[in-house]
Structures are given as C-alpha cells and as structure tokens.
Design an enzyme around this catalytic site. Sequence first.
Site, mmCIF file in Angstrom:
data_model
loop_
_atom_site.group_PDB
_atom_site.id
_atom_site.type_symbol
_atom_site.label_atom_id
_atom_site.label_comp_id
_atom_site.label_asym_id
_atom_site.label_seq_id
_atom_site.Cartn_x
_atom_site.Cartn_y
_atom_site.Cartn_z
ATOM 1 N N CYS A 1 0.864 -1.190 0.000
ATOM 2 C CA CYS A 1 0.000 0.000 0.000
ATOM 3 C C CYS A 1 0.895 1.232 0.000
ATOM 4 O O CYS A 1 2.061 1.141 -0.423
ATOM 5 C CB CYS A 1 -0.982 -0.032 1.170
ATOM 6 S SG CYS A 1 -0.214 -0.061 2.808
ATOM 7 N N ASN B 1 2.282 1.399 4.419
ATOM 8 C CA ASN B 1 2.571 0.120 5.106
ATOM 9 C C ASN B 1 2.261 0.182 6.605
ATOM 10 O O ASN B 1 2.937 -0.451 7.419
ATOM 11 C CB ASN B 1 4.009 -0.342 4.861
ATOM 12 C CG ASN B 1 4.293 -1.794 5.285
ATOM 13 O OD1 ASN B 1 5.402 -2.117 5.687
ATOM 14 N ND2 ASN B 1 3.310 -2.661 5.212
ATOM 15 N N CYS C 1 -1.449 0.623 7.399
ATOM 16 C CA CYS C 1 -2.893 0.345 7.506
ATOM 17 C C CYS C 1 -3.289 -0.884 6.673
ATOM 18 O O CYS C 1 -3.469 -1.986 7.207
ATOM 19 C CB CYS C 1 -3.722 1.562 7.075
ATOM 20 S SG CYS C 1 -3.476 3.013 8.106
ATOM 21 N N ARG C 2 -3.433 -0.691 5.364
ATOM 22 C CA ARG C 2 -4.043 -1.751 4.538
ATOM 23 C C ARG C 2 -3.157 -2.985 4.359
ATOM 24 O O ARG C 2 -3.598 -4.121 4.589
ATOM 25 C CB ARG C 2 -4.428 -1.173 3.166
ATOM 26 C CG ARG C 2 -5.527 -0.151 3.242
ATOM 27 C CD ARG C 2 -5.638 0.661 1.973
ATOM 28 N NE ARG C 2 -4.488 1.538 1.796
ATOM 29 C CZ ARG C 2 -4.250 2.278 0.732
ATOM 30 N NH1 ARG C 2 -5.094 2.227 -0.293
ATOM 31 N NH2 ARG C 2 -3.191 3.059 0.666
ATOM 32 N N SER C 3 -1.903 -2.772 3.943
ATOM 33 C CA SER C 3 -1.075 -3.953 3.665
ATOM 34 C C SER C 3 -0.686 -4.732 4.927
ATOM 35 O O SER C 3 -0.605 -5.968 4.863
ATOM 36 C CB SER C 3 0.148 -3.612 2.805
ATOM 37 O OG SER C 3 0.994 -2.681 3.425
ATOM 38 N N ASP D 1 -8.139 3.931 1.070
ATOM 39 C CA ASP D 1 -7.161 4.330 2.088
ATOM 40 C C ASP D 1 -7.910 4.892 3.302
ATOM 41 O O ASP D 1 -8.607 5.906 3.183
ATOM 42 C CB ASP D 1 -6.259 5.407 1.461
ATOM 43 C CG ASP D 1 -5.151 5.848 2.391
ATOM 44 O OD1 ASP D 1 -5.218 5.507 3.593
ATOM 45 O OD2 ASP D 1 -4.231 6.523 1.912
#
Length: 163
Positions: A13, A16, A18-20, A131
Amino acid sequence: MISSQPIEICFVCLGNICRSPLAEGVFQSLVNQEKLEDKIFIQSAGTGGWHVGSPPDPRMQETAKHKGIALTSVAQQFLPGDFKRFDWVIAMDRSNLETLEFMCSPATAKKKLRLFRSFDPQPDGKEDVPDPYYGRGDGFETVYQIIHRTCPKILDFLKTQLP
Ligand code: 4NP
C-alpha cells in the site's frame, strides 16, 4: 524440475501501516490454519518511506484485534530490487499499482503484479481498497471486510501455483 522453493508474496500500500499490514496479518492467519507456513512466505511494504520502522496504525491494530488477528509487521518501503525476491506483488489500490509499474519492466508487471481487488469476490465495480488513514473511523472496518473476503481467494490462487 519441480521446485520446492516457497512462494513469496508481498502486499503493498502507500504507508505500510494500515491496509497492507492487515492483508499480511489476515493472509498469514489463513496460511497458518492450512499449515502452509513453510510453503508460502508473506510480507507487506509501502511505496512511500515515511513510516519505515513503525508498527501498524493503532486504529488498524484495534480493528484487527477485534477479529482475532495480531498485526506484527514493521513498516518497510518496497524497492525496485524487491521484484527479484517476490513471486507475487499485490497492490492495494490503483495508485500503488501505478507506482509499482514504474519500478519494473512490463514483463515483470505482467508476471508478478496484481491488484488486490482483482481477487475480490464482491468488487461491486470497485478496484481500490480505500485508504482509511485520513478518513472516518469506519473506514478501517470497511478495509477489514474487503480483506477478509478476498484473502481466501488469493490463497486459493496461490495453492494452484504450489509445486
Ligand atoms: P496505508 O495508509 O497506505 O494503508 O498504510 C496510509 C498511511 C499513511 C499515509 C497514507 C496512507 N500517510 O500519508 O502518512
């Protein structure tokens, strides 16, 4: 010759944090459940370097904890040389995908680079994992729902690639 090398996958993401990291944590838990830890290695990274060395965002950690997932990643930046190591590089949104496409050859992109939601069983016409960093608090739950339903499909795919 049949290779016994593990498959290495990296979720990418922007930051690095939050999402990934959530994708890494959810995917690792599925791999552990199926006892495939020796066959599939998982990492996450960001296209940006601002948060290198940091743990996941506390809001993402809290969301994950409620679902029984502990996030243990330490933020790192994805670098062009990482395309050599990873068999699959999974971009969380189209902006991440575009940044990654600039880092590798078209042949490498075609072979290794995929958009996370291209595996989503309910994409509803959407291509990005949104995001959540600057948005409202419920964005973290939305990210969890997308990742939770999509990771099993990615694992199904990787299982077809195992020797
Ligand atoms: P991520 O979220 O890409 O899902 O880790 C973000 C984290 C930090 C920033 C942007 C997005 N930031 O601008 O610092």
